[in-house]
Design an enzyme around this catalytic site. Sequence first.
Site, short mmCIF file in Angstrom:
data_model
loop_
_atom_site.label_atom_id
_atom_site.label_comp_id
_atom_site.label_asym_id
_atom_site.label_seq_id
_atom_site.Cartn_x
_atom_site.Cartn_y
_atom_site.Cartn_z
CB ALA A 33 41.94 25.20 35.50
CE LYS A 80 42.81 23.11 39.32
NZ LYS A 80 43.52 23.28 37.99
CE1 TYR A 119 40.20 25.26 40.58
CE2 TYR A 119 40.70 25.17 42.95
CZ TYR A 119 41.05 25.46 41.73
OH TYR A 119 42.31 25.94 41.71
C1 UD2 Z 1 42.50 29.87 47.63
C2 UD2 Z 1 42.26 29.90 46.01
C3 UD2 Z 1 41.13 29.16 45.77
C4 UD2 Z 1 41.38 27.50 46.73
C5 UD2 Z 1 41.57 27.83 48.05
C6 UD2 Z 1 41.76 26.62 48.61
C7 UD2 Z 1 42.86 31.97 45.20
C8 UD2 Z 1 42.51 33.09 44.41
N1 UD2 Z 1 42.19 31.11 45.68
O1 UD2 Z 1 41.56 30.57 48.02
O2 UD2 Z 1 40.93 28.60 44.46
O3 UD2 Z 1 42.30 27.04 46.11
O4 UD2 Z 1 42.67 28.70 47.97
O5 UD2 Z 1 42.15 26.72 50.30
O6 UD2 Z 1 44.37 31.61 44.88
N2 UD2 Z 1 39.27 37.96 51.24
C9 UD2 Z 1 38.57 39.15 51.48
N3 UD2 Z 1 38.15 40.22 50.69
C10 UD2 Z 1 38.23 39.93 49.44
C11 UD2 Z 1 38.84 38.58 48.97
C12 UD2 Z 1 39.08 37.60 49.86
O7 UD2 Z 1 38.67 39.36 52.93
O8 UD2 Z 1 37.77 40.72 48.49
C13 UD2 Z 1 39.64 37.18 52.17
C14 UD2 Z 1 39.41 35.67 51.97
O9 UD2 Z 1 37.93 35.52 52.58
C15 UD2 Z 1 40.13 34.77 52.50
C16 UD2 Z 1 41.39 35.68 52.12
O10 UD2 Z 1 40.82 36.97 51.81
O11 UD2 Z 1 40.24 34.89 53.75
C17 UD2 Z 1 42.35 34.69 51.03
O12 UD2 Z 1 41.11 34.91 49.96
P1 UD2 Z 1 41.37 34.39 48.56
O13 UD2 Z 1 40.46 34.36 47.83
O14 UD2 Z 1 42.75 35.26 47.91
O15 UD2 Z 1 42.19 32.74 48.75
P2 UD2 Z 1 41.71 31.82 49.44
O16 UD2 Z 1 42.86 31.13 50.28
O17 UD2 Z 1 40.48 31.92 50.19
#
Ligand code: UD2
Length: 320
Positions: free
Chosen positions: A79, A151, A147
Amino acid sequence: MSNVLITGGAGFIGSNLAHDLVEKGNKVTIVDDLSMGRLENLVDIQDKIIFIEHDVCDHEFMHELLLKNNFDYIYYLAAVASVADSVERPVPTHKINQESVLDTLEFIRANELKIKRFVFSSSAAVYGNLKASPKKEDMPVQPLTPYAVDKYASERFTLDYNYLYGVPTVAVRFFNVYGPMQNPESPYSGVLSIITDKLQKNETFTLYGDGSQTRDFVYVGDVVAALQLVAEKTPISTVYNIADGGETSLNDVIHTYEEVAHRKLDINYLPKRNGDIDKSLADVTKIKTLGFKPKWTLKDGLKEYWDYEEKRSESHGQHE
Ligand code: UD2
């Protein structure tokens, strides 16, 4: 011993799954175009797998592969995993995240291939900004990005191919998976892969928001076990959340990681990302009915991840 195909098997979850399946004596074939996956993720098992560098969107190629091998299990993990990329390039990402899946299902049906299970990897993204918590599989969905739309549609096609044509299928919705072999290179890589990278290099981590946002972090070892459970044990064709069932704020995960790594993370705070979800927690009751029991606490998982990455960087001679 089973004959297993993993599409996207050089990627984060796929390569972890491949290691476990090889260790258990299965025959593993991997198709990956290395657009996000890395060969490095497979070096330890390269002599024990069949690796084919190819795009799953090449339908002819996939048909021939499926016809020539009598796969028992197909784990469809190929994907474009970046939500941001799907927003930039909705058409090309649709070809991978939906069309390739449908074409594979259709080929299995049309040729009456005798597989034991086709496992499709969907995402918590299908729940969108749904306020209810914890998220249960039968709740309404709200796919907000190309996305998530792809999915969700692929997940429904996967289940429909069972309902209409009797193909043995199952779908899973991953929450926030972390652990070894996740590529930290994109700003949309999993936050824990980025934090690991920053801790190792003593670089500044950018935190979007105040760190109070919560996620259901699940260690990849538990995910690998869950994938095999659903493939081998599900009594029906349905969708399962794959998560830990625990909710942790970004601030708390950082504190725990600092303790585990014996390092302090330098943090630069920026405003919250557009569309970022405040709370995310899965209801894991359904997958528990198959015997799923997460083995790694957050602390244990982070320890294992950190130790793995430390060893890896030492062996690459890049340790600082
Ligand atoms: C996850 C999935 C995404 C989608 C989403 C659906 C991953 C990597 N991403 O996004 O594909 O399925 O869920 O809800 O699994 N953050 C920071 N700094 C950084 C990167 C991230 O503060 O450099 C924060 C981000 O803004 C968020 C949290 O960390 O609040 C988690 O971020 P993520 O990208 O790991 O995962 P998520 O849940 O946003």
